[in-house]
Design a protein around this motif. Sequence first.
Motif, short mmCIF file in Angstrom:
data_model
loop_
_atom_site.label_atom_id
_atom_site.label_comp_id
_atom_site.label_asym_id
_atom_site.label_seq_id
_atom_site.Cartn_x
_atom_site.Cartn_y
_atom_site.Cartn_z
N LYS A 27 0.87 -1.18 0.00
CA LYS A 27 0.00 0.00 0.00
C LYS A 27 0.90 1.22 0.00
O LYS A 27 1.83 1.31 0.82
N ASP A 44 -3.22 0.03 -3.83
CA ASP A 44 -3.07 -1.30 -3.25
C ASP A 44 -2.56 -2.21 -4.35
O ASP A 44 -3.17 -2.29 -5.42
N ASN A 78 -13.71 6.46 1.21
CA ASN A 78 -14.07 6.00 2.55
C ASN A 78 -13.13 6.65 3.56
O ASN A 78 -12.28 7.46 3.20
N GLU A 88 -10.54 5.58 5.31
CA GLU A 88 -9.10 5.36 5.11
C GLU A 88 -8.58 6.14 3.90
O GLU A 88 -7.53 6.79 3.97
N GLU A 100 -8.35 9.85 4.68
CA GLU A 100 -7.23 10.20 5.55
C GLU A 100 -5.91 10.20 4.79
O GLU A 100 -5.11 11.14 4.92
N LEU A 101 -5.67 9.17 3.99
CA LEU A 101 -4.39 9.05 3.30
C LEU A 101 -4.25 10.06 2.15
O LEU A 101 -3.14 10.51 1.84
N GLN A 148 -14.18 12.86 3.58
CA GLN A 148 -14.82 11.58 3.30
C GLN A 148 -15.94 11.79 2.28
O GLN A 148 -16.61 12.81 2.27
#
Length: 265
Positions: A154, A168, A216, A218, A221-222, A227
């Motif tokens: 990742k 991913d 989503n 995750e 955030e990254l 969101q």
Amino acid sequence: MSTPPSDFDSNPPVGTGQSVHAAAASASPTFSPLYQQIKSLITRRLELGEWKPGELIPSEVELGNLFKVSQGTVRKAIDELAAENLVVRRQGKGTFVATHHETLSQFRFLRLVPDSDTPQVATNRLIDIKRVRAPAELARQLDLKAGDPVIFIKRVKSFNGVPTILEDIWLPGAIFKSLTAERMIEYKGPLYGLFETEFGTRMIRATERIRSVPANAEMAELLQVAQNTPLLSVERLSFTYGDKPVEVRRGQYLTEHYYYRSELN
């Protein structure tokens, strides 16, 4: 001026222990034009590493002598190999084995293009790398057995310091078993260049499925977005020589200042 032999040259190519005609006849009852048989012989030598990525391959005349066919037949075979990005012609220098270290080759697989002409500096941040067991669907895509080891990666790719792509990646564990976080962090070139140089695996082609998805928690955030921000989801299955699948990659693209370019021929 004499007329060069056609693609149906009566002289059989050699260099593989039997003539191309005999090899084709034993492999399949379907007729294959001579230039395609020569293309297959050259591709096989590329796959075996006889001519390595970035190296100059023999001239059309030399290959014609090697395979006992006309220069025109060889030229037609190389035309197709060049169209498939397996080799690269350079005016006045010859034909070279394509490599992922060339800028043009890198952008075959990275199709995100900025809206502006501002120079883009790409950086990668490794989030995770680990060895896991392949679930059934992933194993099917990579032509493995369920439970076989795969390498999971990742990472976030940023342009000019702005997180833009969350990826991913899954790779067959048997091929990439020595791939480590330290090596990925240390390596500054394109990831496919690393695969090519250190694992002898060159990505030849890929299929992609593209759709829009909401970010989503995750992803948000990254990629440092809110969101449910719309993202372009690109699911890629990459193949090496022999149409062998060697990578599953799922990328989430932030396209506020970029677009995805596809060329149709």
